[in-house]
Design an enzyme around this catalytic site. Structure first.
Site, PDB file in Angstrom:
ATOM      1  N   TYR A   1     -21.012 -18.362  20.613  1.00 24.00           N
ATOM      2  CA  TYR A   1     -19.775 -17.774  21.126  1.00 24.00           C
ATOM      3  C   TYR A   1     -18.522 -18.558  20.741  1.00 24.00           C
ATOM      4  O   TYR A   1     -17.413 -18.129  21.054  1.00 24.00           O
ATOM      5  CB  TYR A   1     -19.835 -17.676  22.659  1.00 24.00           C
ATOM      6  CG  TYR A   1     -20.949 -16.805  23.148  1.00 24.00           C
ATOM      7  CD1 TYR A   1     -20.895 -15.427  22.987  1.00 24.00           C
ATOM      8  CD2 TYR A   1     -22.058 -17.355  23.766  1.00 24.00           C
ATOM      9  CE1 TYR A   1     -21.921 -14.615  23.433  1.00 24.00           C
ATOM     10  CE2 TYR A   1     -23.089 -16.547  24.222  1.00 24.00           C
ATOM     11  CZ  TYR A   1     -23.013 -15.182  24.044  1.00 24.00           C
ATOM     12  OH  TYR A   1     -24.036 -14.384  24.485  1.00 24.00           O
TER      13      TYR A   1
ATOM     14  N   HIS B   1     -13.337 -14.184  23.124  1.00 32.03           N
ATOM     15  CA  HIS B   1     -13.624 -14.458  24.534  1.00 32.03           C
ATOM     16  C   HIS B   1     -13.738 -15.953  24.823  1.00 32.03           C
ATOM     17  O   HIS B   1     -13.815 -16.339  25.983  1.00 32.03           O
ATOM     18  CB  HIS B   1     -14.920 -13.753  24.938  1.00 32.03           C
ATOM     19  CG  HIS B   1     -14.798 -12.844  26.114  1.00 32.03           C
ATOM     20  ND1 HIS B   1     -13.597 -12.440  26.677  1.00 32.03           N
ATOM     21  CD2 HIS B   1     -15.751 -12.240  26.863  1.00 32.03           C
ATOM     22  CE1 HIS B   1     -13.824 -11.647  27.696  1.00 32.03           C
ATOM     23  NE2 HIS B   1     -15.127 -11.506  27.839  1.00 32.03           N
TER      24      HIS B   1
ATOM     25  N   PHE C   1     -21.263 -18.139  32.097  1.00 35.38           N
ATOM     26  CA  PHE C   1     -20.906 -16.997  31.272  1.00 35.38           C
ATOM     27  C   PHE C   1     -19.716 -16.293  31.910  1.00 35.38           C
ATOM     28  O   PHE C   1     -19.464 -16.397  33.104  1.00 35.38           O
ATOM     29  CB  PHE C   1     -22.079 -16.044  31.001  1.00 35.38           C
ATOM     30  CG  PHE C   1     -23.091 -16.645  30.065  1.00 35.38           C
ATOM     31  CD1 PHE C   1     -22.894 -16.572  28.695  1.00 35.38           C
ATOM     32  CD2 PHE C   1     -24.187 -17.325  30.551  1.00 35.38           C
ATOM     33  CE1 PHE C   1     -23.810 -17.145  27.823  1.00 35.38           C
ATOM     34  CE2 PHE C   1     -25.103 -17.896  29.688  1.00 35.38           C
ATOM     35  CZ  PHE C   1     -24.902 -17.819  28.319  1.00 35.38           C
TER      36      PHE C   1
ATOM     37  N   ASN D   1     -18.643 -13.321  32.862  1.00 34.59           N
ATOM     38  CA  ASN D   1     -18.631 -12.392  33.991  1.00 34.59           C
ATOM     39  C   ASN D   1     -18.855 -13.051  35.347  1.00 34.59           C
ATOM     40  O   ASN D   1     -18.631 -12.427  36.381  1.00 34.59           O
ATOM     41  CB  ASN D   1     -19.669 -11.292  33.783  1.00 34.59           C
ATOM     42  CG  ASN D   1     -19.333 -10.414  32.597  1.00 34.59           C
ATOM     43  OD1 ASN D   1     -18.307 -10.570  31.946  1.00 34.59           O
ATOM     44  ND2 ASN D   1     -20.215  -9.489  32.306  1.00 34.59           N
TER      45      ASN D   1
END
Length: 186
Positions: A14, A19, A65, A67
């Protein structure tokens, strides 16, 4: 400011995604601080502290993460006596054109799941350093925010957002906001 929270996702896959801008900005700012040694992991987050002026400022990268970013905050802010108005959250913003940086206090999530998690677990009355990533072109939002972006495209945006964060930490959000929000796109 007593706390800077950078939003992102743990894991090397990532790193160079939109993000992960919050993580990248924190890493960039801390890499230029002579008193920064390393992050340490505690209570679902990577944490570091540095002295800015006469104050200790904490830098947090939640490791839950995106969320579930808010899960890392309640215990930490309670134990350190940090109020929402003493915190700035650094995050990507799909509703701003790519490269634009804005400082805002409070507001809605605009569908950003990391912000929604922080609202749920803590508050919505913190400062937000919003980093524009633009609306997706020919792809859906999850693919846009999690897709790989060339490092050469992200680095100048990280540098601009890092300058904004350093201004917030040195002169405070009220004085920094007018300068940050008029910065040109490029």
């Amino acid at each position: 400011m007593k706390l800077v929270v950078g939003l992102g996702n743990p894991g090397s896959q990532y790193v160079w995604t939109w993000h992960n801008l919050g993580f990248l900005v924190l890493d960039h700012v801390l890499s230029r601080r002579p008193d920064f040694r390393e992050y340490r992991e505690k209570d679902k987050a990577m944490l570091a502290s540095v002295s800015i002026g006469s104050k200790e400022v904490w830098f947090m990268k939640p490791q839950t993460f995106m969320n579930l970013s808010g899960e890392a905050l309640p215990k930490f802010v309670r134990s350190h006596g940090i109020e929402p108005q003493e915190a700035v959250v650094v995050h990507d913003e799909i509703d701003l054109e790519e490269g634009r940086v804005q400082l805002k206090k409070g507001g809605g999530s605009a569908g950003h799941r990391g912000l929604e998690s922080i609202f749920q677990y803590w508050s919505r009355d913190f400062y937000r350093l919003r980093i524009g990533i633009g609306k997706p072109q020919g792809t859906d939002a999850p693919d846009h925010v999690l897709g790989k972006v060339p490092k050469a495209r992200i680095v100048p945006i990280v540098e601009r957002a890092s300058e904004a964060l350093e201004a917030i930490l040195s002169v405070g959000p009220e004085k920094a906001v007018s300068a940050i929000n008029v910065w040109p796109r490029k």
